[in-house]
Design an enzyme around this catalytic site. Structure first.
Site, PDB file in Angstrom:
ATOM      1  N   TYR A  56      23.480  49.782  24.502  1.00 19.89           N
ATOM      2  CA  TYR A  56      22.970  48.524  23.958  1.00 19.89           C
ATOM      3  C   TYR A  56      21.918  47.981  24.923  1.00 19.89           C
ATOM      4  O   TYR A  56      22.242  47.474  26.000  1.00 19.89           O
ATOM      5  CB  TYR A  56      24.080  47.494  23.789  1.00 19.89           C
ATOM      6  CG  TYR A  56      25.116  47.812  22.741  1.00 19.89           C
ATOM      7  CD1 TYR A  56      24.912  48.803  21.780  1.00 19.89           C
ATOM      8  CD2 TYR A  56      26.318  47.108  22.688  1.00 19.89           C
ATOM      9  CE1 TYR A  56      25.865  49.078  20.814  1.00 19.89           C
ATOM     10  CE2 TYR A  56      27.271  47.375  21.717  1.00 19.89           C
ATOM     11  CZ  TYR A  56      27.042  48.360  20.793  1.00 19.89           C
ATOM     12  OH  TYR A  56      27.996  48.630  19.831  1.00 19.89           O
ATOM     13  N   ARG A 211      26.620  42.230   9.398  1.00 23.34           N
ATOM     14  CA  ARG A 211      25.420  41.875  10.161  1.00 23.34           C
ATOM     15  C   ARG A 211      24.804  40.554   9.690  1.00 23.34           C
ATOM     16  O   ARG A 211      23.592  40.389   9.646  1.00 23.34           O
ATOM     17  CB  ARG A 211      24.404  43.007  10.105  1.00 23.34           C
ATOM     18  CG  ARG A 211      24.959  44.301  10.697  1.00 23.34           C
ATOM     19  CD  ARG A 211      24.171  45.530  10.328  1.00 23.34           C
ATOM     20  NE  ARG A 211      24.794  46.700  10.919  1.00 23.34           N
ATOM     21  CZ  ARG A 211      25.838  47.347  10.387  1.00 23.34           C
ATOM     22  NH1 ARG A 211      26.356  46.919   9.244  1.00 23.34           N
ATOM     23  NH2 ARG A 211      26.358  48.385  10.984  1.00 23.34           N
ATOM     24  N   SER A 215      27.675  36.162   5.833  1.00 24.87           N
ATOM     25  CA  SER A 215      28.094  35.045   6.678  1.00 24.87           C
ATOM     26  C   SER A 215      27.935  33.702   5.989  1.00 24.87           C
ATOM     27  O   SER A 215      28.495  32.698   6.424  1.00 24.87           O
ATOM     28  CB  SER A 215      27.268  35.023   7.970  1.00 24.87           C
ATOM     29  OG  SER A 215      25.908  34.711   7.677  1.00 24.87           O
TER      30      SER A 215
END
Length: 334
Positions: A56, A211, A215
């Site tokens: 990452y 992702r 939401s």
């Protein structure tokens, strides 16, 4: 904070884990100070599981977590459990060039992760994707050697199918499988989840909000940076996006009736799927973390679950989870 077992061979962990990837890469710019404050807020709230990957932002995320742990009070630092993925190969430009699961590489990756995190052991260690050129038995065997030497506590897997899970479990005890699981990513329910339950392997579910797509905060007119993964994700493109956001609006109606947010009901749904599943929330700010933690107070009864199933049926999403080139690296079919 509620706790759940990470499989029959792993530790007890908080009912929600913190996925830290977005604090360093793939979702646009992140604020370093806010990221560290969010890790601290998670630990203070009783979150114990911190998930990262050595690739990452080429080690940036591990160093960020290491910094956050060093700055945390000793009691909170000691409760933190690190889950690390390794094996993805990057270049200086940020490109991807495959996976390396050779035993020598496993030991090498681990040495650097321990240094960047500033810890003497990694709690759960796993290859991010299967290396097609190295049998899983060799990769898992190398992690098992790290367990014997005290550098790793538990062995995990990531994004592999049922056959690979069985082969790995025949090599060494597997505590956990990390894999995408959400209302709109339910491919594990057919073969993978029955296999992990048969073998006593826990699930850490990433992408529980797909992702940010489910939401309740993502809008069709949102402009994404070229470096944002979602700018290339099939589910965020054109008609796919419009269709998927219509699912979110159907879910919003149910959430509003219960007096909770869309994100909270989506996370609560994953929590409802079994005590062996620990959702990872990818909160990058304390505000989003607080919202996610509110899911722990959401109770879904049979009527709620039936309404959610009707609003967002299995296989309702439009578009694959990843672009075609990346789908080929997954050990699961969705």
């Amino acid at each position: 904070m509620q706790t759940r077992p990470l499989g029959t061979t792993g530790p007890q962990v908080s009912a929600l884990g913190l996925g830290c990837m977005g604090m360093s890469a793939l979702y646009g710019e992140a604020d370093r100070a806010e990221s560290i404050a969010t890790v601290h807020a998670a630990l203070e709230a009783g979150v114990t599981l911190l998930d990262t990957g050595d690739f990452y932002a080429m080690g940036h995320n591990e160093m960020l977590i290491g910094e956050a742990l060093r700055a945390a009070p000793a009691a909170l630092r000691e409760q933190a459990l690190t889950s690390v993925k390794f094996g993805a190969l990057r270049d200086p430009g940020g490109g991807w060039s495959g996976y390396d699961g050779r035993p020598a590489a496993v030991r090498n990756f681990a040495a650097y992760s321990l240094q960047r995190l500033g810890v003497d052991h990694i709690d759960v260690y796993r290859i991010a994707r299967l290396d097609p050129n190295v049998p899983i038995e060799e990769t898992v065997g190398a992690i098992a050697e790290l367990v014997e030497k005290g550098h790793v506590r538990h062995i995990g897997l990531s994004e592999v199918g049922a056959d690979t899970i069985r082969r790995a479990a025949a090599t060494a005890p597997i505590a956990d499988l990390q894999i995408e699981y959400s209302l709109i990513s339910r491919g594990i329910e057919d073969e993978v989840l029955p296999t992990t339950r048969e073998l006593g392997i826990g699930i850490t579910a990433y992408g529980v909000l797909s992702r940010g797509l489910i939401s309740g905060h993502f809008t069709a007119d949102r402009q994404l940076a070229p470096t944002d993964f979602r700018s290339m994700s099939p589910r965020f493109q054109g008609e796919n996006l419009q269709h998927n956001l219509s699912l979110v609006e159907a879910l919003r109606k149910i959430a509003e009736q219960k007096g909770v947010s869309v994100a909270q009901i989506a996370i609560a749904w994953v929590l409802s799927r079994g005590e062996d599943i620990v959702p990872l929330v990818g909160a990058r700010t304390r505000e989003r973390l607080t919202e996610a933690l509110g899911a722990l107070d959401v109770t879904l009864d049979d009527a709620d679950l039936a309404a959610i199933e009707q609003a967002v049926p299995a296989d309702a999403a439009a578009g694959d989870r990843y672009p075609a080139a990346q789908m080929s690296h997954l050990g699961t079919d969705r």
